[in-house]
Design a protein around this motif. Structure first.
Motif, PDB file in Angstrom:
ATOM      1  N   TYR A 102       0.459  89.616 -48.822  1.00 28.02           N
ATOM      2  CA  TYR A 102       0.062  88.548 -47.920  1.00 28.02           C
ATOM      3  C   TYR A 102      -1.196  87.848 -48.404  1.00 28.02           C
ATOM      4  O   TYR A 102      -1.354  86.645 -48.215  1.00 28.02           O
ATOM      5  CB  TYR A 102      -0.141  89.105 -46.509  1.00 28.02           C
ATOM      6  CG  TYR A 102       1.118  89.741 -45.965  1.00 28.02           C
ATOM      7  CD1 TYR A 102       2.355  89.118 -46.126  1.00 28.02           C
ATOM      8  CD2 TYR A 102       1.078  90.965 -45.324  1.00 28.02           C
ATOM      9  CE1 TYR A 102       3.510  89.695 -45.646  1.00 28.02           C
ATOM     10  CE2 TYR A 102       2.244  91.551 -44.842  1.00 28.02           C
ATOM     11  CZ  TYR A 102       3.445  90.913 -45.009  1.00 28.02           C
ATOM     12  OH  TYR A 102       4.598  91.487 -44.538  1.00 28.02           O
ATOM     13  N   LEU A 103      -2.108  88.598 -49.047  1.00 32.89           N
ATOM     14  CA  LEU A 103      -3.307  87.964 -49.581  1.00 32.89           C
ATOM     15  C   LEU A 103      -2.947  86.973 -50.678  1.00 32.89           C
ATOM     16  O   LEU A 103      -3.636  85.974 -50.869  1.00 32.89           O
ATOM     17  CB  LEU A 103      -4.280  89.012 -50.105  1.00 32.89           C
ATOM     18  CG  LEU A 103      -5.005  89.851 -49.034  1.00 32.89           C
ATOM     19  CD1 LEU A 103      -5.909  90.871 -49.684  1.00 32.89           C
ATOM     20  CD2 LEU A 103      -5.789  88.963 -48.085  1.00 32.89           C
ATOM     21  N   GLN A 148      -0.599  84.927 -50.625  1.00 32.30           N
ATOM     22  CA  GLN A 148      -0.242  83.669 -49.985  1.00 32.30           C
ATOM     23  C   GLN A 148      -1.486  82.857 -49.620  1.00 32.30           C
ATOM     24  O   GLN A 148      -1.415  81.651 -49.442  1.00 32.30           O
ATOM     25  CB  GLN A 148       0.610  83.943 -48.749  1.00 32.30           C
ATOM     26  CG  GLN A 148       1.960  84.575 -49.089  1.00 32.30           C
ATOM     27  CD  GLN A 148       2.721  85.006 -47.849  1.00 32.30           C
ATOM     28  OE1 GLN A 148       2.142  85.404 -46.856  1.00 32.30           O
ATOM     29  NE2 GLN A 148       4.038  84.927 -47.911  1.00 32.30           N
ATOM     30  N   ILE A 149      -2.615  83.539 -49.462  1.00 29.65           N
ATOM     31  CA  ILE A 149      -3.866  82.849 -49.177  1.00 29.65           C
ATOM     32  C   ILE A 149      -4.442  82.235 -50.448  1.00 29.65           C
ATOM     33  O   ILE A 149      -5.173  81.250 -50.409  1.00 29.65           O
ATOM     34  CB  ILE A 149      -4.875  83.828 -48.522  1.00 29.65           C
ATOM     35  CG1 ILE A 149      -4.343  84.288 -47.167  1.00 29.65           C
ATOM     36  CG2 ILE A 149      -6.234  83.184 -48.347  1.00 29.65           C
ATOM     37  CD1 ILE A 149      -5.164  85.378 -46.513  1.00 29.65           C
ATOM     38  N   THR A 199      -9.489  83.574 -50.320  1.00 27.76           N
ATOM     39  CA  THR A 199      -9.860  84.823 -49.662  1.00 27.76           C
ATOM     40  C   THR A 199     -11.361  84.932 -49.469  1.00 27.76           C
ATOM     41  O   THR A 199     -11.837  85.318 -48.390  1.00 27.76           O
ATOM     42  CB  THR A 199      -9.347  86.027 -50.478  1.00 27.76           C
ATOM     43  OG1 THR A 199      -7.948  85.896 -50.696  1.00 27.76           O
ATOM     44  CG2 THR A 199      -9.615  87.325 -49.730  1.00 27.76           C
ATOM     45  N   LEU A 222      -5.363  85.905 -40.059  1.00 27.19           N
ATOM     46  CA  LEU A 222      -5.033  85.278 -41.347  1.00 27.19           C
ATOM     47  C   LEU A 222      -5.212  86.268 -42.493  1.00 27.19           C
ATOM     48  O   LEU A 222      -4.353  86.372 -43.383  1.00 27.19           O
ATOM     49  CB  LEU A 222      -5.908  84.049 -41.545  1.00 27.19           C
ATOM     50  CG  LEU A 222      -5.742  83.268 -42.850  1.00 27.19           C
ATOM     51  CD1 LEU A 222      -4.331  82.712 -42.992  1.00 27.19           C
ATOM     52  CD2 LEU A 222      -6.774  82.126 -42.919  1.00 27.19           C
ATOM     53  N   SER A 251      -1.529  86.760 -43.152  1.00 29.11           N
ATOM     54  CA  SER A 251      -1.210  85.462 -43.733  1.00 29.11           C
ATOM     55  C   SER A 251       0.053  84.872 -43.092  1.00 29.11           C
ATOM     56  O   SER A 251       1.054  84.603 -43.757  1.00 29.11           O
ATOM     57  CB  SER A 251      -1.009  85.573 -45.252  1.00 29.11           C
ATOM     58  OG  SER A 251      -0.880  84.288 -45.825  1.00 29.11           O
ATOM     59  N   ARG A 281      -0.416  78.243 -41.380  1.00 27.22           N
ATOM     60  CA  ARG A 281      -1.296  78.982 -42.292  1.00 27.22           C
ATOM     61  C   ARG A 281      -2.305  78.045 -42.949  1.00 27.22           C
ATOM     62  O   ARG A 281      -3.501  78.351 -43.017  1.00 27.22           O
ATOM     63  CB  ARG A 281      -0.477  79.700 -43.366  1.00 27.22           C
ATOM     64  CG  ARG A 281      -1.357  80.520 -44.331  1.00 27.22           C
ATOM     65  CD  ARG A 281      -0.593  80.984 -45.559  1.00 27.22           C
ATOM     66  NE  ARG A 281       0.546  81.796 -45.198  1.00 27.22           N
ATOM     67  CZ  ARG A 281       1.796  81.528 -45.541  1.00 27.22           C
ATOM     68  NH1 ARG A 281       2.087  80.442 -46.246  1.00 27.22           N
ATOM     69  NH2 ARG A 281       2.773  82.318 -45.181  1.00 27.22           N
ATOM     70  N   ILE A 335      -6.411  78.140 -42.973  1.00 25.61           N
ATOM     71  CA  ILE A 335      -7.212  78.150 -44.205  1.00 25.61           C
ATOM     72  C   ILE A 335      -8.219  77.006 -44.181  1.00 25.61           C
ATOM     73  O   ILE A 335      -9.389  77.174 -44.551  1.00 25.61           O
ATOM     74  CB  ILE A 335      -6.293  78.070 -45.436  1.00 25.61           C
ATOM     75  CG1 ILE A 335      -5.495  79.368 -45.588  1.00 25.61           C
ATOM     76  CG2 ILE A 335      -7.111  77.798 -46.705  1.00 25.61           C
ATOM     77  CD1 ILE A 335      -4.418  79.317 -46.658  1.00 25.61           C
TER      78      ILE A 335
END
Length: 233
Positions: free
Chosen positions: A2-3, A5-6, A10, A162, A166, A217, A221
């Motif tokens: 999932y990180l 996707q960020i 981060t 988030l 994510s 998402r 962000i």
């Protein structure tokens, strides 16, 4: 996973989380994040409103660390000042609107024949699919309101969600009055749809005028980037 996707954000998200924590703690509050929903219910019972949403009650859902958490804030005397909770659902096989048709009926209608659920939910709800976070049971002690704490606390919950998951979307249900006064945009929601769940006859303790308020998402962000660059409002 999932990180990933960020992406490269981060560090900015964690920076924003740190700034929000600093603002909340500068108001003399102690923060705690937990996945213990028995403790959540105990904390709710110690608040002036004592309102536990069915969505975060162990009577209706199995809430555990992989799919739910809550955040509390306490003053120097150990009295609760704020609570909020979030949980994630995997809705890749159905829309949020279809999920409501099942969940809201099971929670509110089946136990009581005094409520009637309609099917004309928010239009957007039938296009929202994927990994979806519900953020709710937000409460702030009355004398602490109007100081910017509601915004900082809610944004903290958003950004922890988030980082943990994510999600494709994060949503809530907000009284129409609050949505139209701009509270939703101040706390970090970026998309608004009049009418959330459609009630022909709502349960006695459920507002029939809720709006669906949500963020993608990328919206979350962007919120983190803004806080990291400019600080909390």
């Amino acid at each position: 996973m999932y990180l990933d996707q960020i992406g490269d954000d981060t560090l900015r998200i964690t920076q924003a989380v740190a700034l929000l924590q600093e603002k909340i703690r500068s108001a003399g509050l102690r923060l705690k994040e937990s996945t213990d929903f028995s403790l959540f219910e105990d904390t709710i019972r110690a608040t002036e409103d004592r309102y536990l949403m069915e969505d975060f009650s162990g009577k209706f859902f199995d809430l555990h660390g992989t799919s739910a958490f809550w955040i509390g804030a306490w003053d120097k005397s150990g009295e609760p000042v704020s609570v909020q909770a979030a949980k994630i659902e995997d809705l890749r096989d159905r829309s949020l609107g279809q999920y409501w048709q099942q969940q809201q009926r099971r929670i509110f209608v089946d136990p009581s024949q005094d409520a009637e659920l309609g099917d004309e939910h928010a239009h957007d709800a039938f296009f929202i699919r994927g990994r979806i976070v519900y953020h709710g049971n937000l409460w702030l002690r009355r004398q602490e309101r109007g100081k910017g704490l509601a915004e900082a606390l809610t944004q903290l919950g958003f950004l922890i969600s988030l980082l943990k998951w994510s999600p494709d979307y994060l949503y809530g249900l907000m009284a129409a009055r609050n949505a139209m006064k701009g509270f939703g945009i101040r706390v970090g929601y970026r998309r608004f749809a009049p009418r959330g769940t459609h009630w022909v006859k709502s349960p006695e303790h459920v507002r029939p005028d809720d709006w669906l308020v949500y963020s993608t998402r990328n919206d979350l962000i962007t919120l983190a980037r803004t806080i990291a660059a400019e600080g909390p409002e």
